[in-house]
Design an enzyme around this catalytic site. Structure first.
Site, mmCIF file in Angstrom:
data_model
loop_
_atom_site.group_PDB
_atom_site.id
_atom_site.type_symbol
_atom_site.label_atom_id
_atom_site.label_comp_id
_atom_site.label_asym_id
_atom_site.label_seq_id
_atom_site.Cartn_x
_atom_site.Cartn_y
_atom_site.Cartn_z
ATOM 1 N N LEU A 59 0.809 -1.213 0.000
ATOM 2 C CA LEU A 59 0.000 0.000 0.000
ATOM 3 C C LEU A 59 0.845 1.268 0.000
ATOM 4 C CD1 LEU A 59 -3.179 0.732 0.440
ATOM 5 C CD2 LEU A 59 -2.387 1.402 2.715
ATOM 6 N N SER A 142 0.880 -7.793 0.406
ATOM 7 C CA SER A 142 -0.150 -6.935 0.976
ATOM 8 C C SER A 142 -1.089 -6.439 -0.126
ATOM 9 C CB SER A 142 0.514 -5.796 1.749
ATOM 10 O OG SER A 142 -0.417 -5.063 2.507
ATOM 11 N N GLU A 249 -1.781 -8.633 9.901
ATOM 12 C CA GLU A 249 -1.580 -10.014 9.463
ATOM 13 C C GLU A 249 -2.702 -10.927 9.926
ATOM 14 O OE1 GLU A 249 0.736 -12.379 6.901
ATOM 15 O OE2 GLU A 249 0.465 -10.234 7.270
ATOM 16 N N HIS A 279 3.001 -8.787 9.391
ATOM 17 C CA HIS A 279 2.799 -8.104 8.112
ATOM 18 C C HIS A 279 4.004 -7.215 7.810
ATOM 19 C CE1 HIS A 279 -0.305 -7.276 5.082
ATOM 20 N NE2 HIS A 279 0.114 -6.014 5.062
ATOM 21 N N TRP A 281 8.262 -7.075 5.736
ATOM 22 C CA TRP A 281 9.067 -7.515 4.605
ATOM 23 C C TRP A 281 9.872 -8.800 4.801
ATOM 24 C CZ3 TRP A 281 8.230 -6.112 -0.170
ATOM 25 C CH2 TRP A 281 7.495 -4.939 -0.378
#
Length: 302
Positions: A59, A142, A249, A279, A281
């Site tokens: 996002l 995501s 997540e 949630h 990388w």
């Protein structure tokens, strides 16, 4: 066009298309589109192969680079593989879709048309370098995860594999549109209704991979989500960021479970993993590493 990195490949002029993709190296391209020029970061296939993997951001996609390039070692993990990695830059809060109109709440000058870019303008541009228009895979994290499945569902002639990592793959789930509204407002003051209209508009169903699951029948897919439990990969992050990543997540896990139940009911094959993690990388780097042999197999690029 400007190049960067240790091994930069000179771009072929548009007037003289090449028959084979450059072999290896990293390059940054400026690609014309109806939205204006779009920066695209590329790692060319190691041996000049024609297949491509499109890798979509989340996002908060930055305007100047893909976070996949800056926040993971995806370039290194695919460095020896005969597949071109394609990282479109920008598109924060876009869901990589074609919007109805520019956002009315932040002065956006042009209408997002990311589906058109990713399925028409970009593959046509890359074809000038010998990259196939039809032997592609698409994955994303995501926001990009749900978009990857949606793009593959509606463009089966282009994509031979799709992967979603912590994607929100069921946006029409009751009240989840409000979560989308809040997230888009937080990231750039975007107006959700300028994207797909109010909840219930047909565009919401079109951009919901769970609703569109039948269109994914026969497509190799990998869907992963974490269980929201933080681990060692979360240690470098601020406590508040980790708490937020846990909550996001948990939603992504629920969406993955809904998608899993939907495709199971339809008898559609897909690999769906619920793993430890939040949630963020490091977990998405793990996910693309898991997906890598599946991607290469689907594209015949092993």
């Amino acid at each position: 066009m400007t190049g960067a990195g240790a091994a930069v490949v000179s771009a072929a002029p548009i007037a003289a298309p090449v028959l084979r993709a450059p072999a290896g190296g990293y390059q940054e391209l400026m690609v014309p589109s109806g939205m204006g020029p779009v920066k695209v970061q590329v790692q060319w296939a190691a041996r000049g192969g024609r297949s491509a993997l499109y890798v979509l951001d989340g996002l908060r996609a930055p305007r100047d680079h893909s976070q996949w390039v800056s926040d993971t070692d995806v370039l290194g993990r695919f460095a020896g593989d005969d597949v071109t990695l394609v990282f479109p830059v920008g598109g924060n809060s876009s869901f990589y879709s074609d919007w109805y109109r520019p956002s009315s709440t932040n002065g956006q000058a042009t209408t997002y048309k990311w589906e058109t870019f990713l399925t028409e303008e970009l593959p046509n541009f890359l074809a000038r370098y010998g990259v196939s228009r039809t032997n592609n895979a698409v994955v994303g994290a995501s926001m990009g995860g749900g978009a990857a499945l949606t793009l593959a569902a509606h463009h089966r002639d282009q994509f031979k594999f799709a992967g979603s990592f912590s994607g929100f793959v069921n946006p029409t789930f009751p009240m989840w549109s409000e979560a989308v509204r809040v997230a888009m407002w937080d990231e750039g003051r975007f107006n959700m209704e300028d994207m797909w209209g109010p909840a219930g508009d047909p565009a919401w169903r079109r951009n919901d991979p769970t609703v569109q699951a039948e269109l994914l029948r026969g497509l190799p897919m990998y869907i992963s989500a974490g269980n929201g439990v933080p681990g060692a990969a979360d240690v470098p992050y601020w406590f508040g960021d980790t708490v937020n990543a846990m909550g996001l997540e948990a939603m992504a896990m629920m969406a993955a479970q809904i998608f899993r139940d939907r495709v199971a009911a339809l008898g559609i094959a897909a690999r769906i993993d619920i793993v430890d993690g939040t949630h963020t990388w490091p977990y998405w780097e793990q996910a693309i590493t898991t997906a890598r042999p599946m991607i290469l197999d689907a594209l015949g690029a092993g």
